[in-house]
Motif scaffolding. Structure first.
Motif, PDB file in Angstrom:
ATOM      1  N   PHE A  13       0.823  -1.211   0.000  1.00 15.02           N
ATOM      2  CA  PHE A  13       0.000   0.000   0.000  1.00 15.02           C
ATOM      3  C   PHE A  13       0.865   1.273   0.000  1.00 15.02           C
ATOM      4  O   PHE A  13       0.580   2.236  -0.712  1.00 15.02           O
ATOM      5  CB  PHE A  13      -0.954  -0.080   1.203  1.00 15.02           C
ATOM      6  N   GLY A  14       1.992   1.241   0.742  1.00 16.74           N
ATOM      7  CA  GLY A  14       2.834   2.441   0.865  1.00 16.74           C
ATOM      8  C   GLY A  14       3.518   2.799  -0.444  1.00 16.74           C
ATOM      9  O   GLY A  14       3.578   3.968  -0.830  1.00 16.74           O
ATOM     10  N   VAL A  15       4.017   1.789  -1.161  1.00 14.59           N
ATOM     11  CA  VAL A  15       4.696   2.053  -2.431  1.00 14.59           C
ATOM     12  C   VAL A  15       3.664   2.490  -3.473  1.00 14.59           C
ATOM     13  O   VAL A  15       3.888   3.430  -4.237  1.00 14.59           O
ATOM     14  CB  VAL A  15       5.482   0.798  -2.902  1.00 14.59           C
ATOM     15  N   LYS A 190       2.860  -4.382   8.425  1.00 18.54           N
ATOM     16  CA  LYS A 190       2.108  -5.630   8.172  1.00 18.54           C
ATOM     17  C   LYS A 190       2.367  -6.153   6.759  1.00 18.54           C
ATOM     18  O   LYS A 190       2.416  -7.360   6.540  1.00 18.54           O
ATOM     19  CB  LYS A 190       0.603  -5.383   8.350  1.00 18.54           C
ATOM     20  N   ALA A 191       2.538  -5.230   5.801  1.00 22.73           N
ATOM     21  CA  ALA A 191       2.761  -5.658   4.410  1.00 22.73           C
ATOM     22  C   ALA A 191       3.998  -6.546   4.339  1.00 22.73           C
ATOM     23  O   ALA A 191       4.022  -7.563   3.633  1.00 22.73           O
ATOM     24  CB  ALA A 191       2.936  -4.436   3.504  1.00 22.73           C
ATOM     25  N   THR A 192       5.028  -6.178   5.101  1.00 20.43           N
ATOM     26  CA  THR A 192       6.260  -6.955   5.126  1.00 20.43           C
ATOM     27  C   THR A 192       6.007  -8.333   5.736  1.00 20.43           C
ATOM     28  O   THR A 192       6.404  -9.358   5.182  1.00 20.43           O
ATOM     29  CB  THR A 192       7.317  -6.197   5.970  1.00 20.43           C
ATOM     30  N   LEU A 193       5.325  -8.340   6.889  1.00 20.61           N
ATOM     31  CA  LEU A 193       5.073  -9.609   7.581  1.00 20.61           C
ATOM     32  C   LEU A 193       4.237 -10.547   6.707  1.00 20.61           C
ATOM     33  O   LEU A 193       4.512 -11.743   6.622  1.00 20.61           O
ATOM     34  CB  LEU A 193       4.350  -9.355   8.915  1.00 20.61           C
ATOM     35  N   GLY A 259       8.672  -8.777  -4.119  1.00 13.29           N
ATOM     36  CA  GLY A 259       8.866  -7.765  -3.085  1.00 13.29           C
ATOM     37  C   GLY A 259       7.807  -6.667  -3.168  1.00 13.29           C
ATOM     38  O   GLY A 259       7.103  -6.530  -4.178  1.00 13.29           O
ATOM     39  N   ALA A 260       7.738  -5.869  -2.109  1.00 13.63           N
ATOM     40  CA  ALA A 260       6.719  -4.814  -2.026  1.00 13.63           C
ATOM     41  C   ALA A 260       6.987  -3.676  -3.011  1.00 13.63           C
ATOM     42  O   ALA A 260       6.146  -2.793  -3.187  1.00 13.63           O
ATOM     43  CB  ALA A 260       6.674  -4.275  -0.602  1.00 13.63           C
ATOM     44  N   SER A 261       8.166  -3.678  -3.639  1.00 10.16           N
ATOM     45  CA  SER A 261       8.468  -2.612  -4.599  1.00 10.16           C
ATOM     46  C   SER A 261       8.490  -3.144  -6.035  1.00 10.16           C
ATOM     47  O   SER A 261       9.033  -2.504  -6.926  1.00 10.16           O
ATOM     48  CB  SER A 261       9.812  -1.972  -4.247  1.00 10.16           C
TER      49      SER A 261
END
Ligand code: SF4
Length: 277
Positions: A13-15, A190-193, A259-261
């Motif tokens: 969500f952050g990216v 949380k996104a990482t976990l 990954g998140a990015s």
């Protein structure tokens, strides 16, 4: 070959929020400067540069009164102040979870705690968190780093958002014996976990995992680490042409994680490339 697509996958969500803000600014202003790479994914950076983004490494390189984008990792109050002094318009893409870690570090510092940031000292997010303590915080990466830490009255702990929970827990348990008062905030997002949990599940269900993400992405590196620790055969790729044919041999069930990015279009390219085999 069967592909098991992990969920959640790709942009957190952050990216997503930061890239949406950046794209809107590029539309409005035509030219936007980013202090450091806006996202740890080279392919996505190339796309943004084609839309009018220009990268600079230091605030001193920003032209007077330019438009500057602050990436999801955030930046230090000092750099923000310098950009304002130059009359820059600031587009703040700092992730709310990173802001939370920054605020907790600031609060601990103001309340007289010896602040410890768990993370990678070279990572821009960690530097942004440390910056909120006027540079006074110590950065540690493992419990070994705090074994010889001197005893203090008050110790406060925050974490880089992409750390593993186990690392944070082991550091906090050592510090517990070193402070009369210990206040620890779990600022891991949380996104990482959730992405790490996805890799654990894929490791149990598949014969190998392809992790898609930039080489400079900490959260992608953590996914690779988690997968290997779970005993999985992990292949880390940044783009489809890095899929190693020999790695695919004799594998019938392959997990896909990212990954998140990592942008959706890149994940789809990898999945299409695998499907076409
Ligand atoms: S990984 Fe978490 S902290 Fe980092 S940008 Fe994504 S949501 Fe924000």
């Amino acid at each position: 070959m069967r592909l098991v697509i992990g969920k959640p996958l790709g942009f957190c969500f952050g990216v997503k929020r930061a890239i949406d803000k950046l794209e809107a600014a590029l539309k409005d202003y035509g030219k936007v400067y980013a202090l450091g790479s806006p996202i740890h994914n080279e392919e996505e950076v190339k796309r943004l540069i084609s839309l009018g983004l220009e990268l600079v490494e230091a605030v001193e390189e920003l032209p007077q009164s330019s438009v500057v984008f602050i990436r999801a990792h955030g930046t230090t109050p000092e750099i923000l102040e310098k950009a304002r002094e130059k009359g820059c318009t600031i587009i703040d893409g700092t992730c709310p979870s990173v802001k939370n870690a920054q605020e907790k570090a600031r609060l601990l510092s103001q309340e007289g705690y010896e602040v410890i940031v768990v993370g990678d000292p070279k990572h821009p997010e960690v530097q942004s968190i440390k910056g909120c303590t006027a540079g006074r915080a110590s950065v540690v990466s493992s419990s070994k780093d705090v074994t010889d830490f001197p005893s203090k009255d008050k110790i406060g702990v925050v974490s880089q958002t992409t750390q593993e929970e186990g690392t944070l827990l082991s550091i906090v348990s050592v510090l517990l014996r070193k402070a009369r008062e210990l206040r620890a905030y779990n600022t891991i997002c949380k996104a990482t976990l959730h992405r790490q949990e996805t890799v654990r599940k894929l490791a149990a269900e598949t014969e190998g995992i392809i992790v898609i993400g930039g080489r400079n992405s900490t959260n992608t590196a953590k996914l690779v680490e988690v997968g290997k620790r779970e005993g999985s055969d992990v292949l880390w790729i940044a783009k489809p042409d890095e899929i190693d044919k020999s790695w695919l041999e004799n594998k019938h069930i392959i997990g896909i994680a990212a990954g998140a990015s990592t942008p959706d279009w890149l994940i789809n390219d990898v999945i299409n490339s695998l499907s076409s085999r």
